[in-house]
Design a protein around this motif. Structure first.
Motif, short mmCIF file in Angstrom:
data_model
loop_
_atom_site.label_atom_id
_atom_site.label_comp_id
_atom_site.label_asym_id
_atom_site.label_seq_id
_atom_site.Cartn_x
_atom_site.Cartn_y
_atom_site.Cartn_z
N LEU A 43 -9.41 115.41 10.98
CA LEU A 43 -8.06 115.59 10.44
C LEU A 43 -8.02 116.71 9.40
CD1 LEU A 43 -6.94 111.86 10.11
CD2 LEU A 43 -6.20 113.52 11.84
N CYS A 44 -9.05 116.77 8.56
CA CYS A 44 -9.12 117.85 7.55
C CYS A 44 -9.11 119.22 8.23
CB CYS A 44 -10.38 117.70 6.70
SG CYS A 44 -10.32 116.36 5.51
N HIS A 45 -9.88 119.36 9.31
CA HIS A 45 -9.93 120.64 10.01
C HIS A 45 -8.61 120.95 10.71
CE1 HIS A 45 -14.04 121.73 9.18
NE2 HIS A 45 -14.46 120.53 9.56
N LEU A 46 -7.93 119.93 11.21
CA LEU A 46 -6.68 120.16 11.93
C LEU A 46 -5.50 120.45 11.01
CD1 LEU A 46 -6.92 117.53 14.80
CD2 LEU A 46 -7.45 119.98 14.87
N VAL A 47 -5.64 120.19 9.72
CA VAL A 47 -4.57 120.52 8.77
C VAL A 47 -4.29 122.02 8.81
CG1 VAL A 47 -4.07 120.73 6.30
CG2 VAL A 47 -4.83 118.56 7.22
N SER A 48 -5.32 122.83 9.02
CA SER A 48 -5.13 124.29 9.05
C SER A 48 -4.63 124.80 10.39
CB SER A 48 -6.44 125.00 8.68
OG SER A 48 -7.43 124.73 9.65
N GLY A 49 -4.49 123.90 11.38
CA GLY A 49 -3.94 124.32 12.67
C GLY A 49 -4.75 123.77 13.83
N ARG A 73 -9.77 108.05 19.52
CA ARG A 73 -9.22 107.05 18.59
C ARG A 73 -8.02 107.62 17.83
NH1 ARG A 73 -10.67 102.46 15.39
NH2 ARG A 73 -8.70 101.92 14.42
N LEU A 74 -8.13 108.86 17.37
CA LEU A 74 -7.02 109.48 16.65
C LEU A 74 -5.81 109.65 17.56
CD1 LEU A 74 -9.00 112.16 14.62
CD2 LEU A 74 -7.90 110.10 13.71
N ARG A 75 -6.06 109.98 18.82
CA ARG A 75 -4.97 110.12 19.80
C ARG A 75 -4.32 108.76 20.06
NH1 ARG A 75 -7.77 112.36 23.68
NH2 ARG A 75 -7.97 110.49 24.93
N GLY A 78 -1.93 107.86 17.56
CA GLY A 78 -0.80 108.77 17.46
C GLY A 78 -0.92 109.78 16.34
N LEU A 79 -2.14 110.06 15.89
CA LEU A 79 -2.34 111.00 14.78
C LEU A 79 -2.58 112.43 15.25
CD1 LEU A 79 -4.51 108.75 12.47
CD2 LEU A 79 -2.05 109.20 12.35
N VAL A 80 -3.09 112.60 16.48
CA VAL A 80 -3.31 113.94 17.03
C VAL A 80 -2.69 114.01 18.42
CG1 VAL A 80 -5.43 114.35 15.71
CG2 VAL A 80 -5.58 113.38 18.02
N VAL A 81 -2.40 115.25 18.84
CA VAL A 81 -1.80 115.51 20.14
C VAL A 81 -2.66 116.54 20.86
CG1 VAL A 81 0.24 116.41 21.32
CG2 VAL A 81 0.49 115.05 19.25
N PRO A 82 -3.06 116.24 22.13
CA PRO A 82 -3.85 117.21 22.88
C PRO A 82 -2.98 118.20 23.65
CG PRO A 82 -3.70 115.18 24.11
CD PRO A 82 -2.94 114.97 22.82
#
Length: 114
Positions: A43-49, A73-75, A78-82
């Motif tokens: 999640l920290c890495h995805l904050v930047s895009g 698990r994050l998907r 509902g926290l990340v979208v592929p």
């Protein structure tokens, strides 16, 4: 943002109590999803895009299987979208909840007084 916490008192209706319980269940699931160091780092890495699975593997120095398991698990929560582009799969944050949570965690553990 100024949010008031629920106040429990004797005259809360059954509906109000159910609503509070539903929100507590959702919050608990969210906290469980982010309670793993690997998921938190993703999640920290995805904050930047948006990042590809391969990029995340490199950033985390982790095997593809481990990164994919945490992304799954994050998907699920509902926290990340592929997004698929050919053979590559990219992930981004689904909404602003992880960013807000990370800001709070940073303030609590990395701020001036930490």
């Amino acid at each position: 943002m100024n949010v008031s916490l629920p106040v429990f008192h004797d005259d809360l209706s059954e509906e109000e109590l159910d609503k509070i319980a539903d929100k507590a269940t959702a919050a608990s699931a969210f906290l469980k999803a982010i309670s793993h160091e690997g998921r938190l780092m993703i999640l920290c890495h995805l904050v930047s895009g948006e990042k590809s699975v391969t990029e995340l593997e490199d950033l985390l120095s982790a095997r593809q299987a481990a990164v994919s398991q945490q992304l799954s698990r994050l998907r699920l929560e509902g926290l990340v979208v592929p997004r698929r582009d050919g053979k590559a799969i990219y992930y981004r944050l689904a909404d602003d909840r992880p960013r807000k949570m990370l800001e709070t965690v940073y303030e609590l553990f990395c701020g001036d007084d930490a």
